[in-house]
Design a protein around this motif. Structure first.
Motif, PDB file in Angstrom:
ATOM      1  N   VAL B  51      29.090  33.929   9.992  1.00  0.00           N
ATOM      2  CA  VAL B  51      29.692  32.930  10.342  1.00  0.00           C
ATOM      3  C   VAL B  51      29.361  31.978  11.399  1.00  0.00           C
ATOM      4  O   VAL B  51      29.470  32.790  12.633  1.00  0.00           O
ATOM      5  CB  VAL B  51      31.327  33.120  10.171  1.00  0.00           C
ATOM      6  N   GLU B  52      29.133  30.795  11.426  1.00  0.00           N
ATOM      7  CA  GLU B  52      28.812  29.989  12.617  1.00  0.00           C
ATOM      8  C   GLU B  52      30.050  29.977  13.619  1.00  0.00           C
ATOM      9  O   GLU B  52      31.286  30.078  13.048  1.00  0.00           O
ATOM     10  CB  GLU B  52      28.672  28.563  12.124  1.00  0.00           C
ATOM     11  N   GLY B  53      29.715  30.282  14.561  1.00  0.00           N
ATOM     12  CA  GLY B  53      30.783  30.307  15.850  1.00  0.00           C
ATOM     13  C   GLY B  53      31.190  31.643  16.269  1.00  0.00           C
ATOM     14  O   GLY B  53      31.871  31.779  17.088  1.00  0.00           O
ATOM     15  N   ALA B  93      27.041  28.520   2.441  1.00  0.00           N
ATOM     16  CA  ALA B  93      28.072  27.360   2.349  1.00  0.00           C
ATOM     17  C   ALA B  93      27.770  26.422   3.796  1.00  0.00           C
ATOM     18  O   ALA B  93      27.541  27.231   4.954  1.00  0.00           O
ATOM     19  CB  ALA B  93      29.521  27.839   2.597  1.00  0.00           C
ATOM     20  N   ALA B  94      27.581  25.424   3.866  1.00  0.00           N
ATOM     21  CA  ALA B  94      27.333  24.520   4.648  1.00  0.00           C
ATOM     22  C   ALA B  94      27.982  23.001   4.338  1.00  0.00           C
ATOM     23  O   ALA B  94      28.074  22.539   3.136  1.00  0.00           O
ATOM     24  CB  ALA B  94      25.990  24.222   4.825  1.00  0.00           C
ATOM     25  N   PRO B  95      28.520  22.326   5.450  1.00  0.00           N
ATOM     26  CA  PRO B  95      28.955  20.893   5.424  1.00  0.00           C
ATOM     27  C   PRO B  95      27.851  20.096   4.960  1.00  0.00           C
ATOM     28  O   PRO B  95      26.704  20.181   5.187  1.00  0.00           O
ATOM     29  CB  PRO B  95      29.304  20.597   6.817  1.00  0.00           C
ATOM     30  N   ALA B  96      28.219  19.139   4.106  1.00  0.00           N
ATOM     31  CA  ALA B  96      27.337  18.160   3.670  1.00  0.00           C
ATOM     32  C   ALA B  96      26.442  17.253   4.663  1.00  0.00           C
ATOM     33  O   ALA B  96      25.506  16.920   4.715  1.00  0.00           O
ATOM     34  CB  ALA B  96      27.969  16.841   2.867  1.00  0.00           C
ATOM     35  N   GLU B  97      26.886  17.313   5.924  1.00  0.00           N
ATOM     36  CA  GLU B  97      26.285  16.638   7.040  1.00  0.00           C
ATOM     37  C   GLU B  97      25.183  17.487   7.756  1.00  0.00           C
ATOM     38  O   GLU B  97      24.598  17.070   8.761  1.00  0.00           O
ATOM     39  CB  GLU B  97      27.417  16.178   8.202  1.00  0.00           C
ATOM     40  N   THR B  98      25.069  18.762   7.124  1.00  0.00           N
ATOM     41  CA  THR B  98      23.967  19.680   7.728  1.00  0.00           C
ATOM     42  C   THR B  98      22.615  19.102   7.507  1.00  0.00           C
ATOM     43  O   THR B  98      22.381  18.858   6.267  1.00  0.00           O
ATOM     44  CB  THR B  98      24.091  21.059   6.946  1.00  0.00           C
ATOM     45  N   TRP B 102      17.433  22.045   8.780  1.00  0.00           N
ATOM     46  CA  TRP B 102      17.939  23.366   9.220  1.00  0.00           C
ATOM     47  C   TRP B 102      17.988  24.255   8.142  1.00  0.00           C
ATOM     48  O   TRP B 102      17.437  25.616   8.228  1.00  0.00           O
ATOM     49  CB  TRP B 102      19.373  23.252   9.677  1.00  0.00           C
ATOM     50  N   VAL B 103      18.449  23.938   6.817  1.00  0.00           N
ATOM     51  CA  VAL B 103      18.416  24.836   5.709  1.00  0.00           C
ATOM     52  C   VAL B 103      16.941  25.285   5.394  1.00  0.00           C
ATOM     53  O   VAL B 103      16.665  26.566   5.084  1.00  0.00           O
ATOM     54  CB  VAL B 103      19.135  24.141   4.559  1.00  0.00           C
ATOM     55  N   GLY B 128      29.496  23.674  -0.685  1.00  0.00           N
ATOM     56  CA  GLY B 128      29.780  22.968   0.639  1.00  0.00           C
ATOM     57  C   GLY B 128      31.023  23.699   1.178  1.00  0.00           C
ATOM     58  O   GLY B 128      31.230  24.791   0.644  1.00  0.00           O
ATOM     59  N   GLY B 129      31.194  23.352   2.404  1.00  0.00           N
ATOM     60  CA  GLY B 129      32.159  24.038   3.194  1.00  0.00           C
ATOM     61  C   GLY B 129      32.216  23.553   4.497  1.00  0.00           C
ATOM     62  O   GLY B 129      31.466  22.812   4.741  1.00  0.00           O
ATOM     63  N   PRO B 130      33.381  23.671   5.209  1.00  0.00           N
ATOM     64  CA  PRO B 130      33.744  23.042   6.496  1.00  0.00           C
ATOM     65  C   PRO B 130      32.906  23.661   7.692  1.00  0.00           C
ATOM     66  O   PRO B 130      32.567  23.194   8.495  1.00  0.00           O
ATOM     67  CB  PRO B 130      35.311  23.383   6.757  1.00  0.00           C
ATOM     68  N   THR B 131      32.244  24.747   7.356  1.00  0.00           N
ATOM     69  CA  THR B 131      31.530  25.487   8.534  1.00  0.00           C
ATOM     70  C   THR B 131      30.334  26.245   7.762  1.00  0.00           C
ATOM     71  O   THR B 131      30.408  26.496   6.469  1.00  0.00           O
ATOM     72  CB  THR B 131      32.168  26.269   9.196  1.00  0.00           C
TER      73      THR B 131
END
Lengths: 333, 333
Positions: B51-53, B93-98, B102-103, B128-131
């Motif tokens: 998990v990021e963070g 899972a990643a936000p749409a702004e990623t 990076w992917v 998608g996802g918030p993080t």
């Protein structure tokens, strides 16, 4: 009581994952990895990620339903390869403020799924994180001549679907309309959404018998998923609108509410029925295998030369708007 | 260019996951599930959630390192069962702004891992996802008499560890201190953290030869992980401080910076070395197997009657503070 209070090891103790008995030759949770004896068949492996706010809401989906459904959705993919599930892994991320009771209910739902679907939770991972994320991986085996892919269909093949279509989509609509789920038909439709019944016996029987040339489970909606089969098989398909299997509950509720039942059956997602293509000369065999598995199937169309899926009503083409599949990153329609 | 611009299907096309060739009998990404031919050996299955963070920061970890390391960490668990990895699934899972780049780098790192570790990316899920959340599942096989669990050790067994210890923890410290990684020893230590080398050849050779009674990979730190082995084996353990294998790079940098090298070796996590217990009469066999696998191992202690891990320096017990393992939900120390 939250995850912060009990800690990761306390949580694992409370869930009782280390205290379970496993068959001889298996290694369950608590070691570096899970192990199983050598299987005699091809392996089937599938993974799914469920993100809060994207795939579920803690406010509208109970943790128990979520746990059970997460397993159901993945074993359905195994069935769609003609396999049967053997074991699964669960990776969970959740904020420290998450109630322990929520996690216990989640694993309670997965324990129900173990019994219902005949596969064992053998391992996984838990972690902190800013949002609740559940990742399920299911391992299965495919007895018989080998896995049934999406790409083996040929023009002329019959197209079959199991069970009934659209129930889950209508159930979701009822649940989202404020949770007014009171009558028996409404409860049936809601349960079709919250507790899907993957067609495990049928999938395994089709795989073992080698009766289908291509198979998929209906998760994106019949039109979409038949499109996937047709594309992978290098051909087109036609669907017969009047043959689509509809539950009496769906017919009753759509009539009362003025909703188009055929649209739900064609486009409604999360049916988790099996959609498959078989040679016409196997028609009797298909119905015999389905009867042996205790699951109704209906012939709803056929594969044809060309591209795309054409819907026919009483033999005549009808316009059906071409929808893109649910896209997780694109702007919402 | 972000995920929102290309969409889920566009992303999958760009990653080229559907265009790869697979061996006969395999089904790769693009169907309901991945498939492999029936294996002759016990199966090994492990899953990890990043998990990021919590487990990584996009600002300090390159996507390529992250992709490679995520696979490395999981194949290390397979090696710790005496197995070798066969295939893996990736759920992202990643936000749409990623950024798409990076992917692509992330999957580029996993492609490097495929080559380095001899296993194939066969499927997964994107959402998608918030993080940003990455879930890896690795399937392997354990040839030989069966998987090597943590719980098979007995008092009197020798305890061995591969490679050197503490490098990764010191490398992380250097990276976190502002990324001042200039000298050759510093670069070595940083790479031990960013690009761990799971001991695949050694793990598989130990599994095939049946030479170890218990095994684990050192991810939480030597003290913690030997504690896991001792507890699972129902005994205690002693470690000999002067025998701990230290790299010359670790010795040089700790001397220059005034850091205790033994503390790093005992408590530093993410070494991904193999820690195992074997009967004393197998001592010559252990070193022969390690030599065959091209990996140095050192005898660093033994299992004893009792509970807990005791550190000895020149035969005398030394106090070493008892640490809890890293707990994802508990308040930080």
């Amino acid at each position: 009581l939250t995850l912060k209070d009990v800690g990761e090891f306390g949580l694992l103790r409370r869930l009782g994952l280390y205290d379970r008995a496993f068959p001889s030759g298996w290694v369950g949770p608590g070691d570096d990895a899970a192990c199983m004896p050598p299987p005699a068949y091809s392996l089937v492996l599938t993974s799914d990620l469920l993100v809060e706010g994207v795939h579920f809401r803690s406010t509208t989906t109970s943790a128990r339903d979520l746990g059970c459904k997460a397993v159901a959705v993945n074993v359905s993919d195994v069935a769609a390869m003609g396999g049967r599930p053997l074991a699964f892994l669960v990776a969970l991320a959740a904020p420290a403020e998450t109630p322990v009771g929520w996690v216990e209910e989640l694993y309670g739902g997965m324990a129900e799924a173990e019994k219902a679907f005949g596969c064992l939770l053998v391992g996984g991972d838990t972690s902190g994180g800013p949002t609740r994320v559940l990742s399920l991986t299911v391992l299965g085996v495919a007895p018989g001549p080998g896995p049934v892919t999406r790409g083996g269909g040929r023009p002329g093949d019959d197209v079959y679907v199991s069970g009934t279509l659209g129930d889950s989509a209508l159930g979701l609509r009822l649940l989202e309309a404020g949770g007014v789920v009171r009558t028996a038909p409404e409860r049936f439709l809601a349960s079709r959404h919250l507790r899907p019944s993957p067609r495990l016996a049928l999938g395994a029987a089709i795989g073992a018998g080698g009766v289908a040339r291509a198979m998929i489970d209906v998760s994106d909606g019949l039109l979409q998923d038949l499109g996937h089969v047709a594309r992978a098989s290098g051909c087109g398909a036609e669907l017969w609108a009047e043959r689509l299997p509809l539950s009496s509950e769906l017919v009753a509720v759509t009539a009362a509410e003025g909703i188009d039942p055929v649209g739900l059956a064609l486009e409604g997602g999360e049916d988790y029925e099996l959609l498959f293509a078989a040679e016409p000369l196997r028609r009797r065999e298909v119905f015999r295998v389905a009867q042996g598995a205790g699951t109704r199937v209906r012939r709803v169309g056929r594969l044809v030369e060309g591209v795309g899926v054409q819907v026919l009503a009483r033999g005549l083409p009808v316009a059906w708007r071409d929808l893109r599949g649910f896209d997780h990153f694109a702007r919402r329609r």
